[in-house]
Design a protein around this motif. Structure first.
Motif, PDB file in Angstrom:
ATOM      1  N   PHE A   1       0.981  -1.179  -0.152  1.00 41.67           N
ATOM      2  CA  PHE A   1       0.011  -0.076  -0.068  1.00 41.67           C
ATOM      3  C   PHE A   1       1.036   1.336   0.072  1.00 41.67           C
ATOM      4  CE2 PHE A   1      -2.464   3.282   2.085  1.00 41.67           C
ATOM      5  CZ  PHE A   1      -3.970   3.326   1.299  1.00 41.67           C
ATOM      6  N   THR A   2       1.965   1.174   0.757  1.00 38.10           N
ATOM      7  CA  THR A   2       2.773   2.420   0.808  1.00 38.10           C
ATOM      8  C   THR A   2       3.224   2.917  -0.403  1.00 38.10           C
ATOM      9  OG1 THR A   2       3.416   1.891   3.181  1.00 38.10           O
ATOM     10  CG2 THR A   2       4.829   3.330   1.845  1.00 38.10           C
ATOM     11  N   LEU A   3       4.049   1.727  -1.195  1.00 40.54           N
ATOM     12  CA  LEU A   3       4.735   1.685  -2.553  1.00 40.54           C
ATOM     13  C   LEU A   3       3.626   2.343  -3.411  1.00 40.54           C
ATOM     14  CD1 LEU A   3       6.993   1.530  -4.246  1.00 40.54           C
ATOM     15  CD2 LEU A   3       6.429  -0.775  -4.491  1.00 40.54           C
ATOM     16  N   MET A   4       2.448   1.921  -3.380  1.00 37.73           N
ATOM     17  CA  MET A   4       1.312   2.357  -4.459  1.00 37.73           C
ATOM     18  C   MET A   4       1.119   3.741  -4.361  1.00 37.73           C
ATOM     19  SD  MET A   4      -1.151  -1.026  -5.136  1.00 37.73           S
ATOM     20  CE  MET A   4      -1.697  -1.229  -3.652  1.00 37.73           C
ATOM     21  N   MET A   5       0.695   3.985  -3.082  1.00 39.18           N
ATOM     22  CA  MET A   5       0.392   5.287  -2.783  1.00 39.18           C
ATOM     23  C   MET A   5       1.579   6.528  -2.984  1.00 39.18           C
ATOM     24  SD  MET A   5      -2.454   6.017  -1.721  1.00 39.18           S
ATOM     25  CE  MET A   5      -2.181   7.430  -1.052  1.00 39.18           C
ATOM     26  N   ALA A   6       2.933   6.063  -2.945  1.00 42.57           N
ATOM     27  CA  ALA A   6       3.847   6.785  -3.362  1.00 42.57           C
ATOM     28  C   ALA A   6       4.089   7.154  -4.708  1.00 42.57           C
ATOM     29  CB  ALA A   6       5.193   5.992  -2.962  1.00 42.57           C
ATOM     30  N   ILE A   7       3.731   6.099  -5.635  1.00 46.45           N
ATOM     31  CA  ILE A   7       3.834   6.314  -7.135  1.00 46.45           C
ATOM     32  C   ILE A   7       2.468   7.361  -7.271  1.00 46.45           C
ATOM     33  CG2 ILE A   7       3.490   5.248  -9.265  1.00 46.45           C
ATOM     34  CD1 ILE A   7       4.532   2.602  -8.057  1.00 46.45           C
ATOM     35  N   SER A   8       1.407   7.041  -6.671  1.00 44.78           N
ATOM     36  CA  SER A   8       0.080   7.550  -6.980  1.00 44.78           C
ATOM     37  C   SER A   8       0.297   9.016  -6.704  1.00 44.78           C
ATOM     38  CB  SER A   8      -1.261   6.794  -6.207  1.00 44.78           C
ATOM     39  OG  SER A   8      -2.404   7.464  -6.676  1.00 44.78           O
ATOM     40  N   MET A   9       0.896   9.501  -5.401  1.00 48.10           N
ATOM     41  CA  MET A   9       0.804  10.827  -5.061  1.00 48.10           C
ATOM     42  C   MET A   9       1.828  11.444  -5.668  1.00 48.10           C
ATOM     43  SD  MET A   9       1.152   9.747  -1.067  1.00 48.10           S
ATOM     44  CE  MET A   9       2.386  10.845  -0.531  1.00 48.10           C
ATOM     45  N   PHE A  10       2.872  10.913  -6.373  1.00 41.34           N
ATOM     46  CA  PHE A  10       3.873  11.818  -7.077  1.00 41.34           C
ATOM     47  C   PHE A  10       3.087  12.085  -8.489  1.00 41.34           C
ATOM     48  CE2 PHE A  10       7.056  12.099 -10.474  1.00 41.34           C
ATOM     49  CZ  PHE A  10       7.920  13.084  -9.950  1.00 41.34           C
ATOM     50  N   GLY A  11       2.567  11.073  -9.174  1.00 46.26           N
ATOM     51  CA  GLY A  11       1.981  11.514 -10.394  1.00 46.26           C
ATOM     52  C   GLY A  11       1.067  12.446 -10.232  1.00 46.26           C
ATOM     53  N   ALA A  12       0.121  12.318  -9.326  1.00 48.08           N
ATOM     54  CA  ALA A  12      -0.782  13.332  -9.089  1.00 48.08           C
ATOM     55  C   ALA A  12      -0.380  14.849  -8.815  1.00 48.08           C
ATOM     56  CB  ALA A  12      -2.040  13.049  -7.899  1.00 48.08           C
ATOM     57  N   LEU A  13       0.476  14.721  -7.859  1.00 48.25           N
ATOM     58  CA  LEU A  13       1.337  16.113  -7.641  1.00 48.25           C
ATOM     59  C   LEU A  13       2.086  16.700  -8.743  1.00 48.25           C
ATOM     60  CD1 LEU A  13       2.561  15.515  -3.920  1.00 48.25           C
ATOM     61  CD2 LEU A  13       0.456  16.888  -4.720  1.00 48.25           C
ATOM     62  N   PHE A  14       2.737  16.004  -9.394  1.00 50.61           N
ATOM     63  CA  PHE A  14       3.686  16.341 -10.632  1.00 50.61           C
ATOM     64  C   PHE A  14       2.480  16.909 -11.888  1.00 50.61           C
ATOM     65  CE2 PHE A  14       5.082  15.136 -15.023  1.00 50.61           C
ATOM     66  CZ  PHE A  14       5.931  15.876 -15.011  1.00 50.61           C
ATOM     67  N   THR A  15       1.398  16.260 -11.744  1.00 50.34           N
ATOM     68  CA  THR A  15       0.423  16.508 -12.794  1.00 50.34           C
ATOM     69  C   THR A  15      -0.118  18.153 -12.554  1.00 50.34           C
ATOM     70  OG1 THR A  15      -0.184  14.337 -13.486  1.00 50.34           O
ATOM     71  CG2 THR A  15      -1.759  16.009 -14.228  1.00 50.34           C
ATOM     72  N   TRP A  16      -0.427  18.312 -11.267  1.00 51.24           N
ATOM     73  CA  TRP A  16      -1.008  19.436 -10.913  1.00 51.24           C
ATOM     74  C   TRP A  16       0.013  20.725 -10.936  1.00 51.24           C
ATOM     75  CZ3 TRP A  16      -4.687  20.662  -6.474  1.00 51.24           C
ATOM     76  CH2 TRP A  16      -5.949  19.950  -6.699  1.00 51.24           C
ATOM     77  N   MET A  17       1.241  20.446 -10.767  1.00 51.84           N
ATOM     78  CA  MET A  17       2.379  21.224 -10.805  1.00 51.84           C
ATOM     79  C   MET A  17       2.279  21.734 -12.416  1.00 51.84           C
ATOM     80  SD  MET A  17       6.417  21.392  -9.988  1.00 51.84           S
ATOM     81  CE  MET A  17       6.744  20.140 -11.378  1.00 51.84           C
ATOM     82  N   MET A  18       2.291  20.699 -13.335  1.00 53.48           N
ATOM     83  CA  MET A  18       2.331  20.793 -14.699  1.00 53.48           C
ATOM     84  C   MET A  18       1.412  21.626 -15.256  1.00 53.48           C
ATOM     85  SD  MET A  18       5.543  19.997 -15.766  1.00 53.48           S
ATOM     86  CE  MET A  18       5.151  19.986 -17.522  1.00 53.48           C
ATOM     87  N   ILE A  19       0.037  21.426 -14.863  1.00 57.79           N
ATOM     88  CA  ILE A  19      -1.047  22.180 -15.285  1.00 57.79           C
ATOM     89  C   ILE A  19      -1.022  23.580 -15.182  1.00 57.79           C
ATOM     90  CG2 ILE A  19      -3.501  22.827 -14.766  1.00 57.79           C
ATOM     91  CD1 ILE A  19      -3.820  19.662 -14.047  1.00 57.79           C
ATOM     92  N   PHE A  20      -0.214  24.117 -14.083  1.00 54.97           N
ATOM     93  CA  PHE A  20       0.176  25.460 -13.798  1.00 54.97           C
ATOM     94  C   PHE A  20       1.180  25.965 -14.831  1.00 54.97           C
ATOM     95  CE2 PHE A  20      -1.617  24.718  -9.668  1.00 54.97           C
ATOM     96  CZ  PHE A  20      -2.550  25.757  -9.419  1.00 54.97           C
ATOM     97  N   VAL A  21       2.075  25.181 -15.123  1.00 53.51           N
ATOM     98  CA  VAL A  21       3.325  25.570 -15.910  1.00 53.51           C
ATOM     99  C   VAL A  21       2.922  25.513 -17.359  1.00 53.51           C
ATOM    100  CG1 VAL A  21       5.464  24.745 -16.947  1.00 53.51           C
ATOM    101  CG2 VAL A  21       5.077  24.334 -14.413  1.00 53.51           C
ATOM    102  N   THR A  22       1.953  24.541 -17.614  1.00 50.21           N
ATOM    103  CA  THR A  22       1.438  24.570 -18.990  1.00 50.21           C
ATOM    104  C   THR A  22       0.526  25.946 -19.461  1.00 50.21           C
ATOM    105  OG1 THR A  22       1.061  22.289 -18.982  1.00 50.21           O
ATOM    106  CG2 THR A  22      -0.181  23.320 -20.724  1.00 50.21           C
ATOM    107  N   HIS A  23      -0.303  26.286 -18.213  1.00 51.76           N
ATOM    108  CA  HIS A  23      -1.058  27.603 -18.487  1.00 51.76           C
ATOM    109  C   HIS A  23      -0.197  28.678 -18.965  1.00 51.76           C
ATOM    110  CE1 HIS A  23      -3.588  31.111 -16.886  1.00 51.76           C
ATOM    111  NE2 HIS A  23      -4.398  30.362 -17.691  1.00 51.76           N
ATOM    112  N   TYR A  24       0.876  28.685 -18.245  1.00 49.88           N
ATOM    113  CA  TYR A  24       1.684  29.805 -18.335  1.00 49.88           C
ATOM    114  C   TYR A  24       2.271  29.949 -19.779  1.00 49.88           C
ATOM    115  CZ  TYR A  24       5.682  32.979 -18.070  1.00 49.88           C
ATOM    116  OH  TYR A  24       6.697  33.782 -18.265  1.00 49.88           O
ATOM    117  N   PHE A  25       2.576  28.910 -20.332  1.00 48.16           N
ATOM    118  CA  PHE A  25       2.942  28.844 -21.572  1.00 48.16           C
ATOM    119  C   PHE A  25       1.675  28.883 -22.640  1.00 48.16           C
ATOM    120  CE2 PHE A  25       6.838  26.778 -19.986  1.00 48.16           C
ATOM    121  CZ  PHE A  25       7.663  27.016 -20.852  1.00 48.16           C
TER     122      PHE A  25
END
Length: 468
Positions: free
Chosen positions: A362-386
């Protein structure tokens, strides 16, 4: 609408999906995505870290979420396609960015499906303790896969009613909580400072709870993906954005404020759901059963949404030449069935890992899941700037929906998400997020250059030749 050249190619290759989601369904999908186990169960972890200052944590997380929704709404009104933020990153930043966003997000949500179905099996033990959990996994997984395979309209209808149940439960809880607080002298805002003060674990504890709050708000971004199958995407997205602003503030902040006014934070942050503790505190009969049913619905709703969004992301990757062509094929009803079947892999992975490695899976799956979600949110902001800079540079028409405060608020959102990602490394319970996430991102980048870069270029060339 006049727009910068080139995006039409992406929209064209993703054609074939049916526009059958109504504005009402879109609004409920948006708010329903943000009301799930993160609120009903996850809030106890945030309360345990922050104490009463969790109200500030969720307010900060809510502000970041609203900024994200504003950026997404603007880009979605301009370009409504199921590839959504992955397609926007591809067009406005570069093909690699689109590849990373879509695969990171797909993998994180696929594993999230697995964790949700595992939770569903646990919730059913409340009523049927002797029935093996794998049977519930099979029953509920088969039902939701069937619904998603039928049509987007079937998905929208089921998700609308799941969300209605969750929203109704929150409204009922708020009414009950308000009655208790104003009708009893032993409950009230005095509880906020009665057990170690408003910041019992300092400002750092409050900030850690911001990280948890973001996990609670995750899934609001699915509105942008669903817009690719909305009957009237521009109207639906605007309506969903306005509804989400009000409901997020009311549901999260008011609910947490009432919980902390009724149950001392050092009790609410331990054990089971804070909602159960409130009901037990006011002596509501069958409290545990009622909450267990609502949390079960929340988990099924999350699974339903996650199967939908992972299917559309894989469909988009396939049409971009970044996944096998078979995953981009549609049934007569407009459903990417092959992409759906692949996206159920998280259910199988979670089931096997939980049997073989119950302590660490469960810990490993959550680590992957959390990173992907947080990275995506950050990239949405970056994409909006471009996106905004290129839109202005290439003379696009005036946008009918605009994110206010550009570029300051867009950059603020991106920096906040970067800070949250870095914070996970310094928090023992979240440390695996970056430890696993960064190598995972590097592996995806290597995979792109080794296998998919030329395929994507060839797919774009074929599409160009077909049009000419």
């Amino acid at each position: 609408m006049s727009q910068p050249q080139g995006f039409g190619r992406i929209a064209e290759r993703e054609q074939g999906l049916k526009r059958r989601l109504s504005s009402g369904q879109m609004s409920m999908i948006a708010i329903g995505g943000a009301i799930g186990t993160g609120l009903f169960l996850g809030s106890k972890f945030a309360i345990g870290f922050a104490g009463p200052s969790v109200l500030l944590s969720y307010a900060i997380g809510g502000l970041i979420t609203l900024l994200l929704m504003g950026c997404l709404a603007e880009m979605t009104v301009a370009h409504s396609t199921s590839g959504s933020f992955g397609a926007y990153a591809e067009h406005y930043i570069g093909p690699l960015a689109g590849f990373l966003v879509r695969y990171a997000y797909w993998s994180c949500v696929v594993l999230a499906v697995g964790t949700e179905v595992t939770a569903v099996a646990e919730y059913m033990k409340f009523w049927f303790p002797s029935v093996p959990g794998w049977q519930w996994v099979c029953v509920f997984s088969a039902a939701l896969i069937f619904i998603n395979a039928m049509s987007v309209k079937a998905f929208g209808t089921v998700e609308y009613w799941f969300s209605t149940i969750k929203v109704s439960a929150i409204v009922a809880f708020i009414v009950l909580g308000a009655y208790v607080v104003w009708g009893s002298p032993e409950h009230g805002v005095a509880q906020y400072t009665a057990h170690g003060g408003f910041f019992p674990n300092g400002v750092w504890g409050m900030w850690i709870a911001v990280v948890i709050s973001i996990f609670s708000y995750l899934s609001v971004e699915m509105i942008a993906v669903a817009a690719g199958e909305a009957e009237d995407p521009e109207r639906a997205v605007k309506q969903a954005f306005r509804a989400t602003i009000v409901r997020l503030v009311v549901f999260y902040l008011l609910t947490l404020a009432l919980i902390l006014a009724i149950v001392p934070w050092d009790q609410a942050g331990k054990g089971g759901s804070p909602f159960v503790k409130v009901m037990q505190a006011v002596d509501i009969p069958y409290a545990a059963g009622v909450i267990n049913f609502i949390v079960l619905v929340a988990a099924l709703s999350a699974m339903n949404s996650q199967l939908y969004i992972t299917t559309r992301m894989m469909f988009s990757l396939s049409r971009a030449g970044h996944a096998p062509a078979a995953l981009g094929r549609l049934t007569r009803g407009g459903t990417p069935l092959n992409a759906l079947l692949l996206s159920t892999s998280g259910i199988a992975i979670a089931t096997v890992l939980n049997v073989l490695y119950p302590e660490t899976s469960f810990t490993l799956m959550m680590a992957i899941s959390m990173f992907g979600a947080l990275f995506t949110w950050m990239m949405i902001f970056v994409t909006h700037y471009f996106f905004r800079r290129r839109w202005a540079r290439e003379g696009g028409a005036r946008l009918s929906f605009r994110m206010p405060g550009f570029p300051a608020l867009t950059l603020l959102g991106a920096l906040a998400m970067l800070a949250i990602l870095l914070t996970t490394y310094f928090t023992p319970v979240f440390k695996m997020t970056l430890v696993f996430g960064v190598p995972f991102l590097l592996a995806l980048s290597a995979l792109y250059y080794l296998l998919f870069r030329k395929r994507g270029e060839q797919a774009a060339l074929r599409a160009e030749l077909e049009r000419s």
